[in-house]
Design a protein around this motif. Structure first.
Motif, PDB file in Angstrom:
ATOM      1  N   ALA A   1      -2.335  -7.446   0.748  1.00 15.01           N
ATOM      2  CA  ALA A   1      -2.012  -6.207   0.024  1.00 15.01           C
ATOM      3  C   ALA A   1      -3.263  -5.339  -0.156  1.00 15.01           C
ATOM      4  N   ILE A   2      -4.381  -5.958  -0.544  1.00 11.43           N
ATOM      5  CA  ILE A   2      -5.631  -5.208  -0.746  1.00 11.43           C
ATOM      6  C   ILE A   2      -6.115  -4.621   0.576  1.00 11.43           C
ATOM      7  N   GLU A   3      -6.042  -5.415   1.660  1.00  9.54           N
ATOM      8  CA  GLU A   3      -6.471  -4.911   2.970  1.00  9.54           C
ATOM      9  C   GLU A   3      -5.586  -3.752   3.437  1.00  9.54           C
ATOM     10  N   ALA A   4      -4.298  -3.846   3.152  1.00  6.20           N
ATOM     11  CA  ALA A   4      -3.370  -2.757   3.514  1.00  6.20           C
ATOM     12  C   ALA A   4      -3.691  -1.491   2.726  1.00  6.20           C
ATOM     13  N   LEU A   5      -4.007  -1.653   1.436  1.00  6.62           N
ATOM     14  CA  LEU A   5      -4.380  -0.500   0.602  1.00  6.62           C
ATOM     15  C   LEU A   5      -5.681   0.126   1.099  1.00  6.62           C
TER      16      LEU A   5
ATOM     17  N   ASN B   1       2.551   3.236  -4.701  1.00 10.71           N
ATOM     18  CA  ASN B   1       2.066   2.686  -3.416  1.00 10.71           C
ATOM     19  C   ASN B   1       1.822   1.184  -3.521  1.00 10.71           C
ATOM     20  N   VAL B   2       1.123   0.799  -4.590  1.00 10.43           N
ATOM     21  CA  VAL B   2       0.712  -0.604  -4.757  1.00 10.43           C
ATOM     22  C   VAL B   2       1.942  -1.509  -4.826  1.00 10.43           C
ATOM     23  N   ARG B   3       2.903  -1.141  -5.669  1.00  7.00           N
ATOM     24  CA  ARG B   3       4.107  -1.982  -5.830  1.00  7.00           C
ATOM     25  C   ARG B   3       4.917  -2.037  -4.535  1.00  7.00           C
ATOM     26  N   TYR B   4       4.970  -0.916  -3.809  1.00  6.28           N
ATOM     27  CA  TYR B   4       5.735  -0.896  -2.547  1.00  6.28           C
ATOM     28  C   TYR B   4       5.059  -1.777  -1.497  1.00  6.28           C
ATOM     29  N   ILE B   5       3.728  -1.727  -1.448  1.00 13.52           N
ATOM     30  CA  ILE B   5       2.994  -2.547  -0.469  1.00 13.52           C
ATOM     31  C   ILE B   5       3.103  -4.033  -0.811  1.00 13.52           C
ATOM     32  N   ILE B   6       3.070  -4.372  -2.094  1.00 15.41           N
ATOM     33  CA  ILE B   6       3.281  -5.770  -2.509  1.00 15.41           C
ATOM     34  C   ILE B   6       4.660  -6.253  -2.021  1.00 15.41           C
ATOM     35  N   GLN B   7       5.657  -5.386  -2.172  1.00 18.80           N
ATOM     36  CA  GLN B   7       7.025  -5.704  -1.730  1.00 18.80           C
ATOM     37  C   GLN B   7       7.063  -5.927  -0.208  1.00 18.80           C
ATOM     38  N   LEU B   8       6.389  -5.056   0.564  1.00 19.90           N
ATOM     39  CA  LEU B   8       6.362  -5.188   2.028  1.00 19.90           C
ATOM     40  C   LEU B   8       5.641  -6.471   2.453  1.00 19.90           C
ATOM     41  N   VAL B   9       4.516  -6.763   1.791  1.00 21.40           N
ATOM     42  CA  VAL B   9       3.728  -7.963   2.133  1.00 21.40           C
ATOM     43  C   VAL B   9       4.555  -9.225   1.859  1.00 21.40           C
ATOM     44  N   ARG B  10       5.232  -9.252   0.714  1.00 26.60           N
ATOM     45  CA  ARG B  10       6.036 -10.438   0.354  1.00 26.60           C
ATOM     46  C   ARG B  10       7.202 -10.656   1.318  1.00 26.60           C
ATOM     47  N   SER B  11       7.738  -9.543   1.864  1.00 23.97           N
ATOM     48  CA  SER B  11       8.877  -9.679   2.787  1.00 23.97           C
ATOM     49  C   SER B  11       8.423  -9.832   4.238  1.00 23.97           C
ATOM     50  N   GLY B  12       7.092  -9.936   4.445  1.00 22.60           N
ATOM     51  CA  GLY B  12       6.554 -10.163   5.785  1.00 22.60           C
ATOM     52  C   GLY B  12       6.534  -8.931   6.667  1.00 22.60           C
TER      53      GLY B  12
ATOM     54  N   GLY C   1      -0.802  23.490  -2.800  1.00 19.13           N
ATOM     55  CA  GLY C   1      -1.636  22.838  -1.786  1.00 19.13           C
ATOM     56  C   GLY C   1      -1.503  21.339  -1.720  1.00 19.13           C
ATOM     57  N   ARG C   2      -0.459  20.790  -2.374  1.00 22.31           N
ATOM     58  CA  ARG C   2      -0.268  19.331  -2.352  1.00 22.31           C
ATOM     59  C   ARG C   2       0.549  18.950  -1.117  1.00 22.31           C
ATOM     60  N   PRO C   3       0.047  18.032  -0.284  1.00 13.64           N
ATOM     61  CA  PRO C   3       0.810  17.633   0.901  1.00 13.64           C
ATOM     62  C   PRO C   3       2.006  16.762   0.525  1.00 13.64           C
ATOM     63  N   ILE C   4       3.127  16.988   1.189  1.00 13.82           N
ATOM     64  CA  ILE C   4       4.317  16.162   0.966  1.00 13.82           C
ATOM     65  C   ILE C   4       4.511  15.273   2.182  1.00 13.82           C
ATOM     66  N   LYS C   5       4.532  13.956   1.943  1.00 17.28           N
ATOM     67  CA  LYS C   5       4.693  12.983   3.018  1.00 17.28           C
ATOM     68  C   LYS C   5       5.767  11.986   2.621  1.00 17.28           C
ATOM     69  N   ALA C   6       6.305  11.297   3.621  1.00 18.42           N
ATOM     70  CA  ALA C   6       7.210  10.181   3.346  1.00 18.42           C
ATOM     71  C   ALA C   6       6.392   9.043   2.739  1.00 18.42           C
ATOM     72  N   LYS C   7       6.854   8.494   1.608  1.00 16.95           N
ATOM     73  CA  LYS C   7       6.083   7.459   0.905  1.00 16.95           C
ATOM     74  C   LYS C   7       6.584   6.051   1.189  1.00 16.95           C
ATOM     75  N   THR C   8       7.786   5.944   1.742  1.00 16.67           N
ATOM     76  CA  THR C   8       8.319   4.616   2.078  1.00 16.67           C
ATOM     77  C   THR C   8       8.845   4.653   3.514  1.00 16.67           C
ATOM     78  N   LEU C   9       9.119   3.482   4.070  1.00 17.19           N
ATOM     79  CA  LEU C   9       9.638   3.410   5.435  1.00 17.19           C
ATOM     80  C   LEU C   9      11.020   4.053   5.515  1.00 17.19           C
ATOM     81  N   GLY C  10      11.804   3.887   4.439  1.00 14.90           N
ATOM     82  CA  GLY C  10      13.136   4.506   4.385  1.00 14.90           C
ATOM     83  C   GLY C  10      13.034   6.025   4.421  1.00 14.90           C
TER      84      GLY C  10
END
Length: 241
Positions: free
Chosen positions: A59-63, A77-88, A107-116
């Motif tokens: 999780a830390i390396e992914a962050l 971000n942190v909670r979503y990445i923990i969820q992804l790491v736990r599910s492999g 001036g704030r960029p809008i991006k997709a924050k999850t895979l969904g």
């Protein structure tokens, strides 16, 4: 007790990942039941459960990887990445640092924050009709409006039409004061809020006066010509067949 080390290369990325008062690392420590200690240019992760230590390191390396691409790291971000790491699914994390869909008036960029969300945005770009189905607060309307503004700015469409069924919740439309527009405004408020955020109030009003942006209840869309338009039908579950 199991311990693993992570090499820290850039200080800015490390600060970004830790968050203010180490709030991001505290989340990982709490979720994974590990202890994270920074020593010189190394990060030591230790805990009773070897699997949890491994998950925390991943999780830390992914962050760190996301931070190196200029992504802001926050609790979501942190909670979503923990969820992804736990599910492999940590291999998919690299996809999160995707393209900017749109830039807001501030001036704030809008991006997709999850895979969904990423799949949803890609579907909107590729297909003529896209149905977005999901729980409240998952960004369905907001990302659709961002995609509409991006297409409008790129001159791919000439008009943005926002519509939703004005379904009453016990009250009657005639009960509300003002003309028709004032009566349906409360129903269309989520769409207005998203547009104000992207364009700013002045630009929004300018486009509204020109007819480049149109907001209407679904009942008034029958028989309309919709050439070169980006149409968003919000709360479509309330429509009849």
């Amino acid at each position: 007790m199991t311990e693993q080390s992570i090499s820290l290369e850039r200080l800015e990325e490390t600060i970004n990942v830790f968050g203010s008062f180490d709030e991001n690392i505290r989340i990982i420590e709490g979720e994974m039941e590990v202890s994270v200690v920074s020593r010189d240019s190394m990060l030591k992760v230790s805990g009773e459960n070897a699997e949890n230590v491994m998950y925390a390191v991943k999780a830390i390396e992914a962050l760190m990887s996301l931070s190196s691409r200029g992504e802001a790291i926050n609790e979501q971000n942190v909670r979503y990445i923990i969820q992804l790491v736990r599910s492999g699914n940590e291999s998919q994390i690299s996809q999160l640092a995707g393209d900017v869909l749109c830039v807001t008036a501030k001036g704030r960029p809008i991006k997709a924050k999850t895979l969904g969300q990423k799949k949803y945005v890609e579907a909107i770009k590729k297909n003529v009709v896209t149905l977005g189905i999901g729980p409240a607060g998952t960004g369905k309307t907001y990302l659709a409006v961002a995609a509409a503004v991006a297409a409008f700015r790129a001159k791919e469409v000439n008009r943005i039409i926002l519509t939703r069924p004005a379904v009453e919740a016990g009250e009657r439309l005639g009960f509300l004061p003002g003309d028709l527009q004032s009566k349906v405004d409360p129903y269309l408020r989520p769409l207005y809020d998203a547009l104000f955020d992207m364009l700013g109030a002045e630009t929004y009003n300018k486009y509204l006066e020109r007819g480049n942006i149109e907001v209407a209840p679904l009942a008034y869309m029958r028989g309309r010509t919709l050439d070169d338009s980006f149409i968003i039908l919000d709360e479509a579950q309330n429509t009849s067949r």
